[in-house]
Each structure stands twice: as C-alpha cells, then as structure tokens.
Enzyme design. Structure first.
Site, PDB file in Angstrom:
ATOM      1  N   HIS A 285      12.484  -3.058  -1.021  1.00 23.69           N
ATOM      2  CA  HIS A 285      11.508  -2.273  -1.939  1.00 23.69           C
ATOM      3  C   HIS A 285      12.886  -1.591  -2.856  1.00 23.69           C
ATOM      4  O   HIS A 285      13.332  -1.019  -2.257  1.00 23.69           O
ATOM      5  CB  HIS A 285      10.289  -2.032  -1.647  1.00 23.69           C
ATOM      6  CG  HIS A 285       9.645  -1.677  -2.595  1.00 23.69           C
ATOM      7  ND1 HIS A 285       9.358  -0.558  -3.472  1.00 23.69           N
ATOM      8  CD2 HIS A 285       8.449  -2.696  -3.583  1.00 23.69           C
ATOM      9  CE1 HIS A 285       8.927  -0.473  -4.510  1.00 23.69           C
ATOM     10  NE2 HIS A 285       8.228  -2.092  -4.309  1.00 23.69           N
TER      11      HIS A 285
ATOM     12  N   LEU B 278       0.921  -1.507   0.292  1.00 26.32           N
ATOM     13  CA  LEU B 278      -0.040  -0.022  -0.109  1.00 26.32           C
ATOM     14  C   LEU B 278       0.471   1.230   0.028  1.00 26.32           C
ATOM     15  O   LEU B 278       0.177   2.409   0.286  1.00 26.32           O
ATOM     16  CB  LEU B 278      -0.800  -0.109   0.958  1.00 26.32           C
ATOM     17  CG  LEU B 278      -1.682  -0.995   1.126  1.00 26.32           C
ATOM     18  CD1 LEU B 278      -2.607  -0.967   2.716  1.00 26.32           C
ATOM     19  CD2 LEU B 278      -2.427  -1.768   0.016  1.00 26.32           C
ATOM     20  N   LYS B 279       2.485   1.649   0.515  1.00 29.29           N
ATOM     21  CA  LYS B 279       2.739   2.680   0.013  1.00 29.29           C
ATOM     22  C   LYS B 279       2.464   3.423   1.254  1.00 29.29           C
ATOM     23  O   LYS B 279       2.465   3.080   2.099  1.00 29.29           O
ATOM     24  CB  LYS B 279       3.303   2.600  -0.713  1.00 29.29           C
ATOM     25  CG  LYS B 279       4.125   1.191  -2.697  1.00 29.29           C
ATOM     26  CD  LYS B 279       4.502   1.899  -3.657  1.00 29.29           C
ATOM     27  CE  LYS B 279       4.755   0.828  -4.626  1.00 29.29           C
ATOM     28  NZ  LYS B 279       5.148   1.158  -6.061  1.00 29.29           N
TER      29      LYS B 279
ATOM     30  N   GLU C  21      10.908  -7.938  -9.395  1.00 25.18           N
ATOM     31  CA  GLU C  21      10.153  -5.902  -9.197  1.00 25.18           C
ATOM     32  C   GLU C  21      11.249  -5.359 -10.484  1.00 25.18           C
ATOM     33  O   GLU C  21      11.834  -4.680 -10.006  1.00 25.18           O
ATOM     34  CB  GLU C  21       9.342  -5.384  -8.431  1.00 25.18           C
ATOM     35  CG  GLU C  21       8.525  -6.408  -7.263  1.00 25.18           C
ATOM     36  CD  GLU C  21       7.783  -5.825  -6.808  1.00 25.18           C
ATOM     37  OE1 GLU C  21       6.609  -5.220  -6.946  1.00 25.18           O
ATOM     38  OE2 GLU C  21       8.109  -3.847  -5.584  1.00 25.18           O
TER      39      GLU C  21
HETATM   40  P1  PGA Z   1       2.785  -1.062  -9.109  1.00 31.35           P
HETATM   41  O1  PGA Z   1       4.613  -1.663  -7.746  1.00 31.35           O
HETATM   42  O2  PGA Z   1       1.836  -2.043  -8.463  1.00 31.35           O
HETATM   43  O3  PGA Z   1       2.341   0.179  -8.614  1.00 31.35           O
HETATM   44  O4  PGA Z   1       3.723  -0.670  -9.999  1.00 31.35           O
HETATM   45  C1  PGA Z   1       4.114  -2.711  -7.291  1.00 31.35           C
HETATM   46  C2  PGA Z   1       5.109  -2.327  -6.133  1.00 31.35           C
HETATM   47  O5  PGA Z   1       6.338  -1.649  -5.511  1.00 31.35           O
HETATM   48  O6  PGA Z   1       5.136  -3.353  -5.394  1.00 31.35           O
END
Ligand code: PGA
Length: 234
Positions: free
Chosen positions: A88, A7-8, A157
């Site tokens: 991350h 959810l950042k 990622e």
């Molecule tokens: P995103 O982010 O789905 O908005 O690209 C993924 C993440 O940073 O884990």
C-alpha cells in the site's frame, strides 16, 4: 467482483466488530455473491465467522521473533487470517517500505498460500511526466513479484487519488487498467477516492474487477451500497 475496505488506522476492535456485523447482515439479507474483504487496524483483528473475509493491513515476513512493533503469522493464525495487503502506498511512502522488503513479504506470504492484495500506483509527478514514464514507474513496482500467483489480487491506486477526493477520469482508469491487465492475469481493483457517488461508474469500467475503498468504506452503510452496485453489475 471484489469489494475491499481498507480501514487504515480507524475503528477500534469493538467498532470493527459492529462494522463487520453490519456488512455480514447486508451480504446475507441480499444474497450477495461478491467477494467482500475488510482490512481492519492490527489491534482490531479478532475471531471472524462472518461472510466477510478479514485480512491484515500488514504483517512482517515471520512466524514470530524480535521485530518490535510488527506481528507475524502466529498472530494471524490465531484468528484464521490468510489474506494480506502488501505494498500500500502509505506503507511504501510514509513507513518507507522498499520494493526489496515488499518482495520478501510477498514471497513469504505466497509460500503460505495467502490471498495477497498487492498495491501499485504512481505519484502525481509521474502521471504528469507522461504515459511512458508513468508506466515505467509502475513497472518497477512489479519487479520481483510473481504476477501469475494464483491468489494474487492487484490494486491500482494512484497516490494522488488516495484520500484526496480526486480521481482519474473513467477513461484514464479504463486505459491504465487495460495496460495493467497485460502485466498480470490477476483480478485488478481500482482504489483512490472511490465513494458511493462514483463507485458504480468505476465498477462498470472494462478490466475493473473490483474496488479498494478507504475513507468512504468507514461508513458501513456506504460500503454496503457499493457492494450492492457490484452485485447489480455482475
Ligand atoms: P481512499 O483510500 O478511498 O480514502 O482514497 C484508498 C486506499 O488507500 O486504499
């Protein structure tokens, strides 16, 4: 499969509570047997008795102490949290976390038996430099990390796919996941612009054991659909 929402810096504590409730209802009503993880913003951590596992997006490798702006295990223990996201790309590249610090965090939380979602991924320049340079770069992110740790989950990622709406092709994801599986037996998630429209295709790829979703996970309804796809495919 493992379906994770990052959810950042979004959703307040109140919103997060409602969000988790929606997921919990979906999981229970549909007898979902997938592992659902949610990483809320730090100040949105709270008591959790739902079917969803709540983890921390970050914590310092400490119980407590003088580390202004950071939290330690006393804060995680308060809510029974034993899952953490480490490495991350936003923490590596925006907050400047080095591999050295990540190793420290990894070992600290590993010793405590935490479930660790460890993120790796290359910037566009490395991808464009060709397969071997890209893999060499990614290999440096495995340095000092116990790839056989039993509670490890790896999330691949690519930086250029995070929050951009651009994803590698399904063939590219398949080929890199095949390579990465040789580095660690841990479940391997794909993350970077996963949305309702592509989640099913991504989840169906060989060696993709789940997804880590950012922006598209902010809508509980969308995220629930993705959980549903994983259930169908399992
Ligand atoms: P995103 O982010 O789905 O908005 O690209 C993924 C993440 O940073 O884990």
């Amino acid at each position: 499969m493992i379906i994770a929402a990052n959810l950042k810096t979004n959703l307040t504590r109140k919103e997060t509570k409602q969000y988790i409730q929606e997921l919990d209802t979906y999981v229970k009503n549909n007898a979902i047997s997938q592992e659902v993880l949610v990483f809320p913003a730090m100040s949105s951590l709270d008591e959790n008795d739902s079917s969803v596992i709540v983890g921390a997006q970050n914590a310092y490798p400490t119980k407590d102490g003088a580390f202004t702006g950071e939290i330690g295990t006393v804060h995680l223990d308060e809510f029974g949290i034993n899952t953490i996201l480490i490495g991350h790309s936003e923490r590596r590249h925006i907050l400047g976390e080095t591999q050295e610090l990540l190793i420290k965090k990894f070992n600290y939380y590993k010793d405590l038996g935490f479930k660790i979602v460890y993120c790796i991924g290359e910037p566009l320049s490395k991808r464009e430099a060709g397969e071997s340079e890209m893999m060499e770069y990614i290999s440096t992110q495995y340095e000092g990390i116990d790839t056989n740790y039993e509670n490890l989950i790896v999330a691949y990622e690519p930086l250029w796919a995070i929050g951009t709406g651009i994803t590698p092709t399904l063939e590219d994801i398949e080929s890199i996941h095949k390579e990465l599986k040789k580095k660690s037996p841990a479940p391997l998630l794909y993350g970077g612009s996963v949305k309702v429209t592509n989640a099913k295709d991504v989840l169906a790829i060989d060696n993709v054991d789940g997804i880590l979703v950012g922006s598209a996970a902010l809508y509980a309804e969308h995220f629930c659909s993705m959980i549903g796809f994983a259930e169908e495919l399992s």
